[in-house]
Every structure is written in structure tokens, then in C-alpha cells.
Design a protein around this motif. Structure first.
Motif, PDB file in Angstrom:
ATOM      1  N   GLU A  91       0.809  -1.227   0.000  1.00 50.98           N
ATOM      2  CA  GLU A  91       0.000   0.000   0.000  1.00 50.98           C
ATOM      3  C   GLU A  91       0.840   1.275   0.000  1.00 50.98           C
ATOM      4  O   GLU A  91       0.391   2.314   0.451  1.00 50.98           O
ATOM      5  N   ARG A 114       0.802  -0.174  10.125  1.00 55.86           N
ATOM      6  CA  ARG A 114       0.900   1.067   9.336  1.00 55.86           C
ATOM      7  C   ARG A 114       1.653   2.111  10.143  1.00 55.86           C
ATOM      8  O   ARG A 114       1.219   2.482  11.236  1.00 55.86           O
ATOM      9  N   HIS A 173      -7.093   5.669  13.385  1.00 58.43           N
ATOM     10  CA  HIS A 173      -5.839   5.033  12.961  1.00 58.43           C
ATOM     11  C   HIS A 173      -5.128   4.339  14.106  1.00 58.43           C
ATOM     12  O   HIS A 173      -4.890   4.929  15.156  1.00 58.43           O
ATOM     13  N   GLU A 203     -13.645   5.051   6.192  1.00 56.15           N
ATOM     14  CA  GLU A 203     -13.512   3.855   5.363  1.00 56.15           C
ATOM     15  C   GLU A 203     -13.409   2.596   6.234  1.00 56.15           C
ATOM     16  O   GLU A 203     -12.468   2.461   7.009  1.00 56.15           O
ATOM     17  N   PHE A 244     -10.864  -7.860  -0.723  1.00 49.75           N
ATOM     18  CA  PHE A 244     -10.969  -6.622   0.066  1.00 49.75           C
ATOM     19  C   PHE A 244     -10.402  -6.844   1.461  1.00 49.75           C
ATOM     20  O   PHE A 244     -10.175  -7.975   1.889  1.00 49.75           O
ATOM     21  N   GLY A 245     -10.177  -5.728   2.141  1.00 51.76           N
ATOM     22  CA  GLY A 245      -9.714  -5.767   3.533  1.00 51.76           C
ATOM     23  C   GLY A 245     -10.662  -4.947   4.390  1.00 51.76           C
ATOM     24  O   GLY A 245     -11.116  -3.859   3.990  1.00 51.76           O
ATOM     25  N   GLY A 294     -11.174  -3.167   8.135  1.00 49.32           N
ATOM     26  CA  GLY A 294     -10.541  -2.731   9.378  1.00 49.32           C
ATOM     27  C   GLY A 294     -11.441  -3.152  10.528  1.00 49.32           C
ATOM     28  O   GLY A 294     -12.478  -2.533  10.776  1.00 49.32           O
ATOM     29  N   ILE A 342     -11.057   4.166  17.950  1.00 50.74           N
ATOM     30  CA  ILE A 342     -10.854   2.725  17.730  1.00 50.74           C
ATOM     31  C   ILE A 342      -9.847   2.155  18.727  1.00 50.74           C
ATOM     32  O   ILE A 342      -9.748   0.942  18.873  1.00 50.74           O
TER      33      ILE A 342
HETATM   34  O1  NSS Z   1      -5.228   0.091   2.872  1.00 55.10           O
HETATM   35  S1  NSS Z   1      -6.515  -0.500   2.742  1.00 55.10           S
HETATM   36  O2  NSS Z   1      -7.568   0.398   2.332  1.00 55.10           O
HETATM   37  N1  NSS Z   1      -6.501  -1.707   1.701  1.00 55.10           N
HETATM   38  C1  NSS Z   1      -5.643  -2.732   1.815  1.00 55.10           C
HETATM   39  O3  NSS Z   1      -4.782  -2.873   2.653  1.00 55.10           O
HETATM   40  C2  NSS Z   1      -5.881  -3.858   0.813  1.00 55.10           C
HETATM   41  N2  NSS Z   1      -4.603  -4.463   0.480  1.00 55.10           N
HETATM   42  C3  NSS Z   1      -6.835  -4.843   1.451  1.00 55.10           C
HETATM   43  C4  NSS Z   1      -7.194  -5.968   0.533  1.00 55.10           C
HETATM   44  O4  NSS Z   1      -7.750  -5.704  -0.518  1.00 55.10           O
HETATM   45  N3  NSS Z   1      -6.897  -7.181   0.915  1.00 55.10           N
HETATM   46  O5  NSS Z   1      -6.897  -1.077   4.151  1.00 55.10           O
HETATM   47  C5  NSS Z   1      -8.081  -1.872   4.299  1.00 55.10           C
HETATM   48  C6  NSS Z   1      -8.862  -1.436   5.505  1.00 55.10           C
HETATM   49  C7  NSS Z   1      -9.321   0.021   5.439  1.00 55.10           C
HETATM   50  O6  NSS Z   1     -10.516   0.114   4.707  1.00 55.10           O
HETATM   51  C8  NSS Z   1      -9.517   0.366   6.895  1.00 55.10           C
HETATM   52  O7  NSS Z   1     -10.783  -0.065   7.342  1.00 55.10           O
HETATM   53  C9  NSS Z   1      -8.453  -0.459   7.563  1.00 55.10           C
HETATM   54  O8  NSS Z   1      -8.041  -1.466   6.670  1.00 55.10           O
HETATM   55  N4  NSS Z   1      -7.294   0.369   7.945  1.00 55.10           N
HETATM   56  C10 NSS Z   1      -6.994   0.718   9.209  1.00 55.10           C
HETATM   57  N5  NSS Z   1      -7.598   0.457  10.379  1.00 55.10           N
HETATM   58  C11 NSS Z   1      -7.037   0.956  11.494  1.00 55.10           C
HETATM   59  N6  NSS Z   1      -5.902   1.706  11.514  1.00 55.10           N
HETATM   60  C12 NSS Z   1      -5.263   1.980  10.355  1.00 55.10           C
HETATM   61  N7  NSS Z   1      -4.132   2.695  10.392  1.00 55.10           N
HETATM   62  C13 NSS Z   1      -5.803   1.489   9.128  1.00 55.10           C
HETATM   63  N8  NSS Z   1      -5.437   1.564   7.839  1.00 55.10           N
HETATM   64  C14 NSS Z   1      -6.347   0.874   7.138  1.00 55.10           C
END
Ligand code: NSS
Length: 433
Positions: free
Chosen positions: A171, A214, A223, A356, A401-402, A404, A418
Motif C-alpha cells: 500500500e 501502518r 488510525h 472507510e 478486500f480488507g 478494518g 478505535i
Molecule cells: O489500505 S486498505 O484500504 N486496503 C488494503 O490494505 C488492501 N490491500 C486490502 C485488501 O484488498 N486485501 O486497508 C483496508 C482497511 C481500510 O478500509 C480500513 O478499514 C483499515 O483497513 N485500515 C486501518 N484500520 C485501522 N488503523 C489503520 N491505520 C488502518 N489503515 C487501514
């Protein structure tokens, strides 16, 4: 001091209500203590609840009574006694102690009190998670992750494990934690996506639930520097099927979760409403129009920030997919839209206030197209040789997709940050305990 006596069964606090008139033994921690003349009232908690225990000198003996009177909060105890109805006790009953055994007295008063400062909450996190609020949050967290897993297993997905120590960014390189790996350099993973992509060529439908890291310097409520990432990948799944899949999974799981834990969820978030299908979908270009019409200046091609996401999510008032982002705003692996190559088949699912909660899309499955996108994005294809191999040997269309996980839980419970959705948060400023 009395030890266990025969014939009395050990119970969890939550099951005492059904034992009124009988005897029970519990083990737990001292939550609150009040001395009133010759009586000591203890509130004892275990993982299931809190019960009032009344200790009388003539029942437990002078020595135990004196010891109980001096006990500090959080001391661990075993209590045996009669479960009695008493309208004055919380819950309408109490345990009348016949024997008390102090397993380990607290050596000092614990630094836990009402209205603790945020600094103290994080400094004493290892103790703060004993609070009733955190006890509930952690139970709900466990339940939600189990339900998500179970839903995927029920839909034919296999859970796979991916490494946390990796050699390349998925990313964007700036946000990675570097680790010294023997004589080399490695990183903590930002996403397990590439490893899941590798696994679909064996298992077809896969997911993983593990931490992503991250190194973002963002001190926001949404975050974490280490968060739990539910990632899903499936072969022969196109972009529209992906959005449908996310919508089905989230509406189903959130509804079941809400039905199972309605009372707890409503205590945290009285206005919570389960997600409803279909989720609204707008393209990035439509989102820019919506923003412009709302008086926000945004140039087509710029990524959406917190402010823009807030306007979109609150205007729409329910989960909304923003799709077809300009390719420059997304990682190199996203499939260009065949109808408009300026944008890619990517979608973020937005809610408010957590923004998001999922990010995903259809992946480039062609070797040459992917190589060119890696070069265009300023990376070295050699660093992605194994990832490119996946397009060399029997490539197939695929999407994923991913999610959080803490963002979803914090959204449902409307937690103030969070950080409260995870037992031991990691942020730019919190790395202890
Ligand atoms: O960066 S993302 O938007 N997408 C990915 O990492 C893809 N490689 C995932 C995939 O398709 N397998 O991160 C996905 C989700 C994003 O929508 C947030 O809900 C969460 O991860 N996210 C976080 N949550 C908490 N803290 C941080 N820093 C954070 N960054 C992303």
C-alpha cells in the motif's frame, strides 16, 4: 482462613440468580468494598458479572473478617455462601458469605478510578481492561470476529495464515515499519493481500484475520499502527460480485451480531441500526460532483480525505461504496476500468464517523499490464517477482478486500476512538504496555 469445603459447587457470577436459596462458591476479584458497622459489603466480579457479597463477623470468624475489612480493590478471592434474595442488592440477590479465602491481596490500591485521564487509561491499560466497560467490549470483539470467521467458513472460504515479516510494500512504502532481519532489512506487513492472492491458486476462496501494520503519523480516532485486518480474496470474482459479497457479508453478520447482543449494543449506541441492503454506490466522479455541489473545492484526481469522506457518508446516512477511483490514488495492483482507463475497479466502503471500513477491488491479472503498473508507480518489478509469477502460471480474474476490524466494532458501538476496540492499542504515541 477457610479453604474449599465439600459439596458446594463452583459457579460463575452470572449463574447465581438461578440458585437463590442454595449454596455456591465463586472466585473473582474485589471490585468495590463498603464497611457498615459489623458488616462488610463486597462487590465481586468475575468474567460474567458482579455480585454483592455480605460478610458478617459471626459467620466467617474474627480473623477472616478483619482481613476482609482491610482488603484493597482487585484482591483475588474465593467466597462460599448462601445465595439470598435481597431487594436492596443490585440484581435483587446477594451471596451471604460463610467462608472467604483471600487468594492474593492487592499490595497497593490499584490506579483505577472513575473519570481517569486518557493518559492514565493508556498507561494502565493492562489494568483498565478489567473494567466492566472493557469486559463487555472485549466480549463483543470476540463474538464479532467469530461471527465474521464463521460466515466466511460457511460460504466455502478457507482461513489461511500469512507472514507478518515481508520484503515489499502493498500500500505504499512510506507507511511501513522496518525491521532488522538478520543481516537484511525487512518490513512488518501492511496487508496480507498478496499472500492471499497466491493462496487462491490452491484454495480458490480464502481469508485471513491477523494484524496489519501502518507507520502512519496520524493521531486520529481511526488510525492504529497495528490493527486487525480481515482480508478476503476469491478467484473468478469480478468487481460487481465483490461489492455484492461485501454487502452480503456485512449486512448478515452485523444483523446477527445485533440480534445476539442487542442489549449491550444499545447500551453503547442507542441509535444503532443494522446495515440495510442494498448499499448505496457512487463513483468517485459522482462523489466529486456531490462535494462540489456542497461547496467543497476538490479537483478531480485528488484522493478523498477525512473531510470529504465525512460529507459523503453523512449525506448518504448509511454505508456507501465509493467506486472507480482515479488510478493515481490507488495502489498499483488495481484493475483499470475497461470503459475508462483513468479509473480503477476499486471501492471503499464509507460509514460515519469511522470513514472507510473496507477497501478492495478487482486485481490486475495480466502479467504485462501489472509489470507496467509497477514501473509506472516507481517500483522495481524485481521486488515483486513472486507476485508477478502469479500472473505467469495460470492467472485468473480475481478480487478481494480488507476490513478494518476495529473500525467496524467501533462504528457499531460508537466508541469514541478505535483505540477502545482493541485490548492493547498501538499508535504513534502508545506502545506500552
Ligand atoms: O489500505 S486498505 O484500504 N486496503 C488494503 O490494505 C488492501 N490491500 C486490502 C485488501 O484488498 N486485501 O486497508 C483496508 C482497511 C481500510 O478500509 C480500513 O478499514 C483499515 O483497513 N485500515 C486501518 N484500520 C485501522 N488503523 C489503520 N491505520 C488502518 N489503515 C487501514
Amino acid at each position: 482462613m477457610t479453604t474449599e469445603s465439600c459439596g458446594v459447587e463452583e459457579q460463575r457470577v452470572a449463574s447465581l440468580a438461578s440458585l437463590i436459596g442454595g449454596k455456591a462458591r465463586i472466585r473473582g476479584w474485589l471490585y468495590v468494598k463498603n464497611t457498615v458497622g459489623k458488616l462488610v459489603f463486597l462487590r465481586i466480579r468475575d468474567s460474567t458479572g458482579v455480585v454483592q457479597v455480605v460478610v458478617k463477623k459471626d459467620r466467617v470468624g474474627e480473623q477472616v473478617f478483619d482481613q476482609v475489612k482491610k482488603l484493597r480493590r482487585e484482591s483475588s478471592l474465593m467466597v462460599e455462601g448462601l445465595v439470598r434474595r435481597d431487594a436492596r442488592a443490585p440484581g435483587g440477590f446477594e451471596l451471604q458469605a460463610e467462608a472467604v479465602r483471600v487468594m492474593s491481596p492487592s499490595l497497593e490500591d490499584p490506579p483505577l478510578r472513575r473519570n481517569m485521564s486518557p493518559e492514565a487509561v493508556w498507561r494502565y491499560r493492562h489494568l483498565f481492561i478489567r473494567s466492566r466497560t472493557m469486559n463487555t467490549v472485549l466480549k463483543l470483539r470476540s463474538s464479532l470476529s467469530t461471527m465474521l470467521r464463521q460466515w466466511l467458513l460457511d460460504h466455502g472460504y478457507y482461513e489461511v495464515s500469512a507472514p507478518s515479516i515481508v520484503t515489499a510494500a502493498t500500500e505504499g512504502g512510506a507507511k511501513m515499519f522496518e525491521v532488522k532481519y538478520f543481516d537484511n532489512k525487512a518490513f512488518l506487513t501492511q496487508s496480507s493481500q498478496f499472500y492471499l492472492e497466491g493462496a487462491i491458486f490452491s484454495l480458490e476462496k480464502v481469508f485471513c484475520f491477523q494484524p496489519s501494520f501502518r507507520a502512519e503519523e496520524s493521531k486520529t480516532r481511526r488510525h492504529l499502527s497495528e490493527y486487525w485486518h480481515l482480508e478476503v480474496e476469491a478467484c473468478h470474482m469480478d468487481f460487481n460480485q465483490l461489492l455484492q459479497f461485501e454487502e452480503d457479508m456485512l449486512t448478515d453478520v452485523v444483523r446477527r451480531f445485533y440480534e445476539k447482543h442487542r442489549e449491550d449494543v444499545e447500551r453503547f449506541n442507542p441509535s444503532f441500526k443494522p446495515f440495510e441492503k442494498p448499499f448505496k454506490r457512487i463513483t468517485y466522479t459522482q462523489a466529486v460532483e456531490l462535494l462540489t455541489n456542497s461547496g467543497v473545492e476538490i479537483e478531480w484526481g485528488r484522493d478523498l480525505g477525512v473531510r470529504e469522506e465525512k460529507i459523503i457518508a453523512t449525506r448518504i446516512g448509511q454505508p456507501v461504496f465509493v467506486t472507480h477511483y482515479p488510478k493515481e490514488t490507488r495502489a498499483f495492483y488495481h484493475m483499470p476500468d475497461p470503459g475508462d482507463p483513468r479509473v480503477v475497479l476499486a471501492a471503499d466502503l464509507l460509514v460515519w464517523p469511522y470513514g472507510e471500513i473496507t477497501g478492495g477491488g478487482q486485481r490486475i491479472d495480466d502479467y504485462n499490464v501489472l509489470t507496467n503498473r509497477i514501473l509506472e508507480s516507481g517500483y522495481n518489478p524485481e521486488d515483486y517477482a513472486w507476485y508477478l509469477d502469479l500472473r505467469k502460471y495460470g492467472s485468473v480474474p480475481h478480487s478481494g478486500f480488507g476490513l478494518g476490524f476495529e473500525r467496524l466494532l467501533a462504528h457499531i458501538l460508537r466508541l469514541p476512538s478505535i483505540k477502545y476496540a482493541v485490548p492493547y492499542p498501538r499508535t504513534q504515541t502508545i506502545v506500552y504496555p
